[in-house]
Write a protein that holds these residues in place. Structure first.
Motif, PDB file in Angstrom:
ATOM      1  N   ASP A  73      75.642   2.565  22.954  1.00  0.00           N
ATOM      2  CA  ASP A  73      76.449   1.349  22.917  1.00  0.00           C
ATOM      3  C   ASP A  73      75.579  -0.111  23.135  1.00  0.00           C
ATOM      4  O   ASP A  73      76.198  -1.189  23.451  1.00  0.00           O
ATOM      5  N   GLY A  74      74.243  -0.095  23.140  1.00  0.00           N
ATOM      6  CA  GLY A  74      73.520  -1.276  23.258  1.00  0.00           C
ATOM      7  C   GLY A  74      73.050  -1.938  24.695  1.00  0.00           C
ATOM      8  O   GLY A  74      72.565  -2.843  24.422  1.00  0.00           O
ATOM      9  N   GLU A  75      73.512  -1.156  25.507  1.00  0.00           N
ATOM     10  CA  GLU A  75      72.829  -1.210  26.825  1.00  0.00           C
ATOM     11  C   GLU A  75      71.679  -0.934  27.419  1.00  0.00           C
ATOM     12  O   GLU A  75      71.340   0.315  26.812  1.00  0.00           O
ATOM     13  N   PRO A  76      70.722  -1.752  27.614  1.00  0.00           N
ATOM     14  CA  PRO A  76      69.486  -1.237  28.036  1.00  0.00           C
ATOM     15  C   PRO A  76      69.464   0.047  29.117  1.00  0.00           C
ATOM     16  O   PRO A  76      70.227   0.000  30.023  1.00  0.00           O
ATOM     17  N   MET A  77      68.917   1.092  28.776  1.00  0.00           N
ATOM     18  CA  MET A  77      68.867   2.096  29.666  1.00  0.00           C
ATOM     19  C   MET A  77      68.396   1.800  31.181  1.00  0.00           C
ATOM     20  O   MET A  77      68.847   2.106  32.124  1.00  0.00           O
ATOM     21  N   ASP A  78      67.225   1.125  30.970  1.00  0.00           N
ATOM     22  CA  ASP A  78      66.653   0.650  32.149  1.00  0.00           C
ATOM     23  C   ASP A  78      66.959  -0.722  32.392  1.00  0.00           C
ATOM     24  O   ASP A  78      66.489  -1.836  31.989  1.00  0.00           O
ATOM     25  N   ALA A  79      68.062  -0.731  33.232  1.00  0.00           N
ATOM     26  CA  ALA A  79      68.891  -2.130  33.644  1.00  0.00           C
ATOM     27  C   ALA A  79      68.058  -3.246  34.145  1.00  0.00           C
ATOM     28  O   ALA A  79      67.799  -4.196  33.686  1.00  0.00           O
ATOM     29  N   GLU A  80      66.969  -2.896  35.058  1.00  0.00           N
ATOM     30  CA  GLU A  80      66.183  -3.856  35.668  1.00  0.00           C
ATOM     31  C   GLU A  80      65.112  -4.483  34.390  1.00  0.00           C
ATOM     32  O   GLU A  80      64.808  -5.560  34.507  1.00  0.00           O
ATOM     33  N   TRP A  81      64.631  -3.696  33.654  1.00  0.00           N
ATOM     34  CA  TRP A  81      63.755  -4.114  32.494  1.00  0.00           C
ATOM     35  C   TRP A  81      64.373  -4.854  31.479  1.00  0.00           C
ATOM     36  O   TRP A  81      64.081  -5.825  30.769  1.00  0.00           O
ATOM     37  N   GLY A  82      65.591  -4.285  31.177  1.00  0.00           N
ATOM     38  CA  GLY A  82      66.602  -5.247  30.141  1.00  0.00           C
ATOM     39  C   GLY A  82      66.911  -6.651  30.684  1.00  0.00           C
ATOM     40  O   GLY A  82      66.577  -7.688  30.070  1.00  0.00           O
ATOM     41  N   GLU A  83      67.044  -6.819  31.968  1.00  0.00           N
ATOM     42  CA  GLU A  83      67.219  -7.951  32.653  1.00  0.00           C
ATOM     43  C   GLU A  83      65.988  -8.803  32.586  1.00  0.00           C
ATOM     44  O   GLU A  83      65.961  -9.884  32.576  1.00  0.00           O
ATOM     45  N   ASN A  92      66.169   6.094  20.793  1.00  0.00           N
ATOM     46  CA  ASN A  92      65.305   7.281  21.049  1.00  0.00           C
ATOM     47  C   ASN A  92      64.056   6.850  21.114  1.00  0.00           C
ATOM     48  O   ASN A  92      63.491   6.094  20.361  1.00  0.00           O
ATOM     49  N   ALA A  93      63.338   7.462  21.698  1.00  0.00           N
ATOM     50  CA  ALA A  93      61.957   7.159  22.129  1.00  0.00           C
ATOM     51  C   ALA A  93      60.992   7.789  21.343  1.00  0.00           C
ATOM     52  O   ALA A  93      59.764   8.178  21.402  1.00  0.00           O
ATOM     53  N   ASP A  94      61.465   7.989  19.905  1.00  0.00           N
ATOM     54  CA  ASP A  94      60.619   8.725  18.946  1.00  0.00           C
ATOM     55  C   ASP A  94      60.020   7.642  17.954  1.00  0.00           C
ATOM     56  O   ASP A  94      59.434   8.008  17.009  1.00  0.00           O
ATOM     57  N   SER A  95      60.078   6.454  18.425  1.00  0.00           N
ATOM     58  CA  SER A  95      59.153   5.316  17.796  1.00  0.00           C
ATOM     59  C   SER A  95      58.927   4.341  18.491  1.00  0.00           C
ATOM     60  O   SER A  95      59.586   4.130  19.292  1.00  0.00           O
ATOM     61  N   LEU A  96      57.825   3.561  18.017  1.00  0.00           N
ATOM     62  CA  LEU A  96      57.385   2.419  18.799  1.00  0.00           C
ATOM     63  C   LEU A  96      56.494   1.424  17.992  1.00  0.00           C
ATOM     64  O   LEU A  96      56.010   1.765  16.916  1.00  0.00           O
ATOM     65  N   LEU A 128      64.457   1.059  25.858  1.00  0.00           N
ATOM     66  CA  LEU A 128      65.195   2.128  25.264  1.00  0.00           C
ATOM     67  C   LEU A 128      66.632   1.805  25.549  1.00  0.00           C
ATOM     68  O   LEU A 128      66.946   1.422  26.647  1.00  0.00           O
ATOM     69  N   THR A 129      67.485   2.039  24.548  1.00  0.00           N
ATOM     70  CA  THR A 129      69.068   1.477  24.917  1.00  0.00           C
ATOM     71  C   THR A 129      69.848   2.673  24.494  1.00  0.00           C
ATOM     72  O   THR A 129      69.714   3.701  24.104  1.00  0.00           O
ATOM     73  N   THR A 130      71.164   2.602  25.345  1.00  0.00           N
ATOM     74  CA  THR A 130      72.082   3.694  25.183  1.00  0.00           C
ATOM     75  C   THR A 130      72.871   3.436  23.721  1.00  0.00           C
ATOM     76  O   THR A 130      72.423   2.367  22.946  1.00  0.00           O
TER      77      THR A 130
END
Lengths: 154, 725
Positions: free
Chosen positions: B391-401, B420-424, B387-389
């Motif tokens: 402006d494109g930053e991963p919301m979960d920084a640990e998992w983005g990294e 938005n977690a409305d799709s997968l 999931l991203t904000t």
């Protein structure tokens, strides 16, 4: 100063997503040069307007702008580097120079990365351990470290 | 018509006397320069002899006297024209025999024809059999749906190939019968016409099963495999979970023609490890966990289970023509996890534990990446959901990294990003709107269940060229084709419902797949080629974007129009492993503009070396993929691996452009001599310096050795441009 083309590159500057600007009229004339087309004085003027246009085009997609060559006009390259640092501070600036040492009168701290050294065929490019070329990265205290070994990692 | 009086050659059945009579009837036909069309399409000189012989034989076979007058009369009914097909002559003979009242003879004639056609079919199969045995690999030998997921050709794969043509016939019949019932014969004929002229393509016609599904394993967790025809009860411990999981995936996959995704695999495994070793097991993985002489640590116990499951599921599968099951798994960041499993309860009343799952996901990825340097493992196809904000930053920084770290370590997997977690996306590329995140005590987590019942693909390049050549607005013509596709898909859906009503689809009945969450998919192929035909540049530019949006928007319009509370449609840019090659070949044969031998499965041209990596993200960015509700995957082909920082930057670029599904594809090198596997794209083996090397790359969605690709796909792979990063 003119440039012929640009590219988005990853290997030239470690850890950065770099816009490489290929500058023409290269005076180095290295035997075995891979970019013969840059020897002539051809292409599009490279000035602050061109830099602004690149920034408009690529925005935050890139992290670094690299001048590939420009050894015929080191002062011009330095001025553009200063301009980027002043006007577009988000980007790092790199210079790939074919000279053996920084030309006199150029403040190397205007760059975040500097590559020095001509291409000498039997010593090889940056990727070979025998290379004469060196890539330096500016530290926060404005000193430079040699990070050429990054090219030799697996 | 010219009268014929020339001498007729002596035949076995007709003597000189009879010949004069025959000449009388011949005058009705032009013989000398008559040509007929044989079954293989070749031309031959017309021979009245052959027809007469066949008729006489039919009379003799039922002991009816073959009177010359009778024969003449029958022949006089025939209407022979230039280039007539052998079958048409025979049809006319049948009719003529019946018209003259020789029903027994006609029956014998028909049976004779049938026996011959069966012989021919057997002969064709024999020929196929010997060609298959001589082909370089299984995918190249396959006539109907070449597939690189079969590593070796052998008796088992041959057994799978032989009945394929019969399946195609059966499926067409089932579908056209239904279309006739629902929309009339004209529509059914139109469908077959569009299909045989390659305007549309029915995917997976060689299988009876519905296409692919992302399943919920909750029914298995509660009741074992009994409800889908197995005999195992619910898993109760880590061992029965891991063993039972493999069997369950095999069973589910044998009832699907495509992929099977298990997005809950690691979450359930984490639950069973926790039950056995404590929920905080991941803090003690280096402790000894077994009393055998091997004194395995808990980490070793866990990775041994990974090994058991992954290696077993990569085996060729008997029930699937020796193909491995197309197994997919998903990883989640913390926010996706909470969104999808936030309301989930295990049978013992506990909730899934994020900390444990987070550890287990990382462990699995690291293990799998390492294992791939030992063996070429294709499955599972993995998707990381981030999931991203805005402006494109991963919301979960640990998992983005961590995602960037795994790419930089050379691991190859897909990433799905959304703000938005409305799709997968969990099933190769199939994307679904999560309409119901709720948890149900009978069905488990709602968000993971999705799939496609059937894919019907539009050959855009042919459709658009046909319209333009016939001076029709192409969108208008496409509208008609799209409408037809929706009707055909609805007919397919009715057939599926009938199968279900007879208890033939236990995956649906048992709740592994929710039929209401399954899509009918409109596939597209040849989009880039059609754009090139229209004179457009395949770069990020407004004209190309407008073209793409016009077509995909039109498909979406119909998808919405045909949607009811029972059926949903989506649109997917199909991988076209096999049909991308076929469309190019067929279209070229029919004189259409075909700029390459294999149609693209992307919005960019695979062999184009002028586009930058950033351009490719743009071409798979939000404006382009907006209407591709069923998904598309950007394959970023690179020559070399990037650093973690560079991948982090590219993840940001992808998020900013709205490119929601992508992977980085750097061919791995496999040495044919010493077997060494290297994550890099090399020209010689770094271990034994042999130049006899092969590469492992994504043919489409999954990783395979290039030498397993079909011949035309190998050629396409060789043309692919891997960006010199």
């Amino acid at each position: 100063m003119k440039y012929v083309n640009t590219g988005i590159v990853f290997q030239e500057i470690p850890d950065e997503v770099t816009l490489a600007i290929n500058i023409s009229n290269c005076p180095c004339r290295c035997p075995g040069c891979h970019s013969h087309y840059l020897w002539e004085d051809i292409g599009i003027p490279l000035n602050t307007d061109a830099v602004d246009a690149f920034v408009d085009q690529f925005g935050s997609d890139i992290t670094c702008i690299a001048f590939m060559g420009g050894d015929a006009e080191p002062k011009g390259v330095e001025q553009l580097a200063q301009y980027i640092h002043e006007e577009h501070a988000a980007f790092k600036v790199a210079w790939y120079s074919g000279r053996i040492r920084m030309p006199a009168g150029i403040d190397k701290t205007d760059f975040d990365y500097i590559k020095l050294g001509p291409f000498i065929r039997h010593l090889g490019p940056l990727k070979t351990k025998t290379t004469n070329q060196r890539l330096f990265r500016k530290r926060p205290d404005n000193t430079f470290e040699d990070i050429t070994a990054r090219f030799w990692e697996k | 018509m010219e009268t014929k009086t020339e001498k007729f050659p002596e035949t076995e059945n007709f003597g000189r006397k009879k010949r004069d009579t025959i000449t009388k009837i011949i005058f009705i036909m032009e013989i000398k320069n008559f040509t007929i069309t044989k079954r293989d399409g070749s031309k031959d000189r017309f021979s009245l002899d052959k027809i007469m012989n066949a008729i006489v034989k039919a009379f003799e076979s039922v002991n009816e006297p073959a009177e010359l007058g009778t024969i003449s009369k029958i022949i006089s009914h025939l209407d022979i024209q230039e280039d007539i097909k052998v079958e048409d002559i025979q049809n006319q003979v049948e009719e003529a025999l019946m018209r003259e009242g020789f029903y027994k003879v006609a029956k014998s004639f028909m049976l004779y024809r049938q026996a011959h056609s069966e012989d021919r079919e057997t002969l064709a199969k024999l020929q196929f059999l010997s060609e298959y045995c001589d082909s370089v690999n299984a995918a190249t030998g396959s006539k109907y749906d070449a597939n690189a997921n079969v590593e070796h050709k052998n008796i088992a794969t041959l057994i799978g190939e032989l009945p394929k043509s019969n399946f195609i016939r059966l499926n067409r019949r089932l579908l056209t019968d239904r279309i006739k019932k629902m929309y009339g014969k004209q529509m059914a004929d139109h469908y077959i016409d569009m299909l045989t002229h390659h305007f549309i393509y029915k995917n997976d016609e060689t299988s009876l099963a519905n296409y692919c599904a992302s399943i919920t394993m909750y029914p298995w967790l509660i009741g074992g495999t009994i409800s889908i025809g197995g005999n195992s009860t619910a898993p109760t411990n880590l061992k029965s979970f891991c063993g039972g999981f493999v069997n369950m995936v095999f069973m589910v996959s044998s009832m699907l023609s495509g992929a099977c995704a298990t997005p809950e695999f690691l979450m359930y495994m984490n639950y069973f490890i926790g039950k056995e070793y404590g929920r905080d097991y991941y803090k003690r993985v280096n402790e000894q966990a077994d009393l055998s002489l091997k004194k395995r640590t808990l980490d070793k116990v866990i990775t041994d289970y990974f090994e058991q499951i992954v290696y077993t599921l990569n085996q060729p599968t008997g029930a699937r023509n020796y193909q491995a099951v197309f197994w997919n798994v998903a990883y989640y960041d913390k926010y996706y996890f909470e969104s999808i499993f936030g309301d989930f309860y295990f049978p013992d009343g506990t909730k899934p534990d994020w900390e444990g799952l987070s550890w287990l996901q990382k462990r699995f990825m690291k293990w799998f990446n390492q294992e791939r340097t030992k063996t070429l493992l294709t499955f599972p196809v993995e998707t990381m959901a981030l999931l991203t904000t805005k402006d494109g930053e991963p919301m979960d920084a640990e998992w983005g990294e961590f995602t960037a770290e795994m790419y930089s370590e050379g691991h190859s997997f897909f990433t799905y990003m959304s703000d938005n977690a409305d799709s997968l996306s969990s099933c190769c590329r199939l994307r679904n709107e999560i309409t119901d995140n709720g948890f149900s005590y009978t069905l488990g987590a709602g968000g993971v269940s999705t799939g496609s019942k059937s894919v019907l693909t539009i050959n855009l390049n042919r459709c658009i060229q046909y319209a333009v050549n016939h001076k029709m607005p192409y969108l208008q013509y496409l509208g008609e084709v799209i409408d037809l596709c929706h009707k055909v898909q609805l007919a397919y859906n009715e057939n599926l419902k009938e199968l279900q009503s007879h208890g033939m689809l236990p995956l649906f009945d048992a709740g592994y797949i929710n039929i209401g969450r399954q899509y009918l998919t409109i596939g597209i192929n040849g989009l880039v080629e059609a754009a090139e035909f229209m004179g457009l540049q395949i770069t990020p530019n407004d004209d190309y974007l407008h073209f793409v949006q016009g077509i995909l928007g039109l498909i979406e319009k119909y998808n919405k129009q045909y949607r009811t509370k029972d059926v949903m449609f989506n649109c997917e840019m199909i991988p076209a492993e096999n049909v991308g090659v076929k469309h190019a070949k067929w279209d070229r044969e029919d004189g259409y503009f075909v700029p390459r031998d294999c149609y693209n499965s992307y919005f960019y041209v695979v062999e184009d070396d002028s586009l930058t990596i950033l351009d490719k993200f743009k071409l798979h960015g939000a404006p382009y993929i907006e209407h591709l509700t069923g998904g598309s995957a950007l394959h970023m082909n690179l020559e070399e691996h990037l650093s973690k920082q560079q991948y982090q930057q590219l993840l940001k670029v992808a998020a900013k452009e709205g490119c929601n599904y992508f992977t980085f594809n750097i061919p791995n090198t496999v040495c044919n001599d010493c077997g060494h596997i290297d994550k890099r794209y090399l020209k010689e083996c770094p271990h034994c310096h042999s130049k006899n090397i092969d590469y492992m790359t994504r043919i489409i969605g999954y990783l395979k050795r290039v030498s397993n690709f079909s011949q035309p796909r190998q050629e396409e792979a060789a043309r692919r441009f891997y960006a010199t990063a």
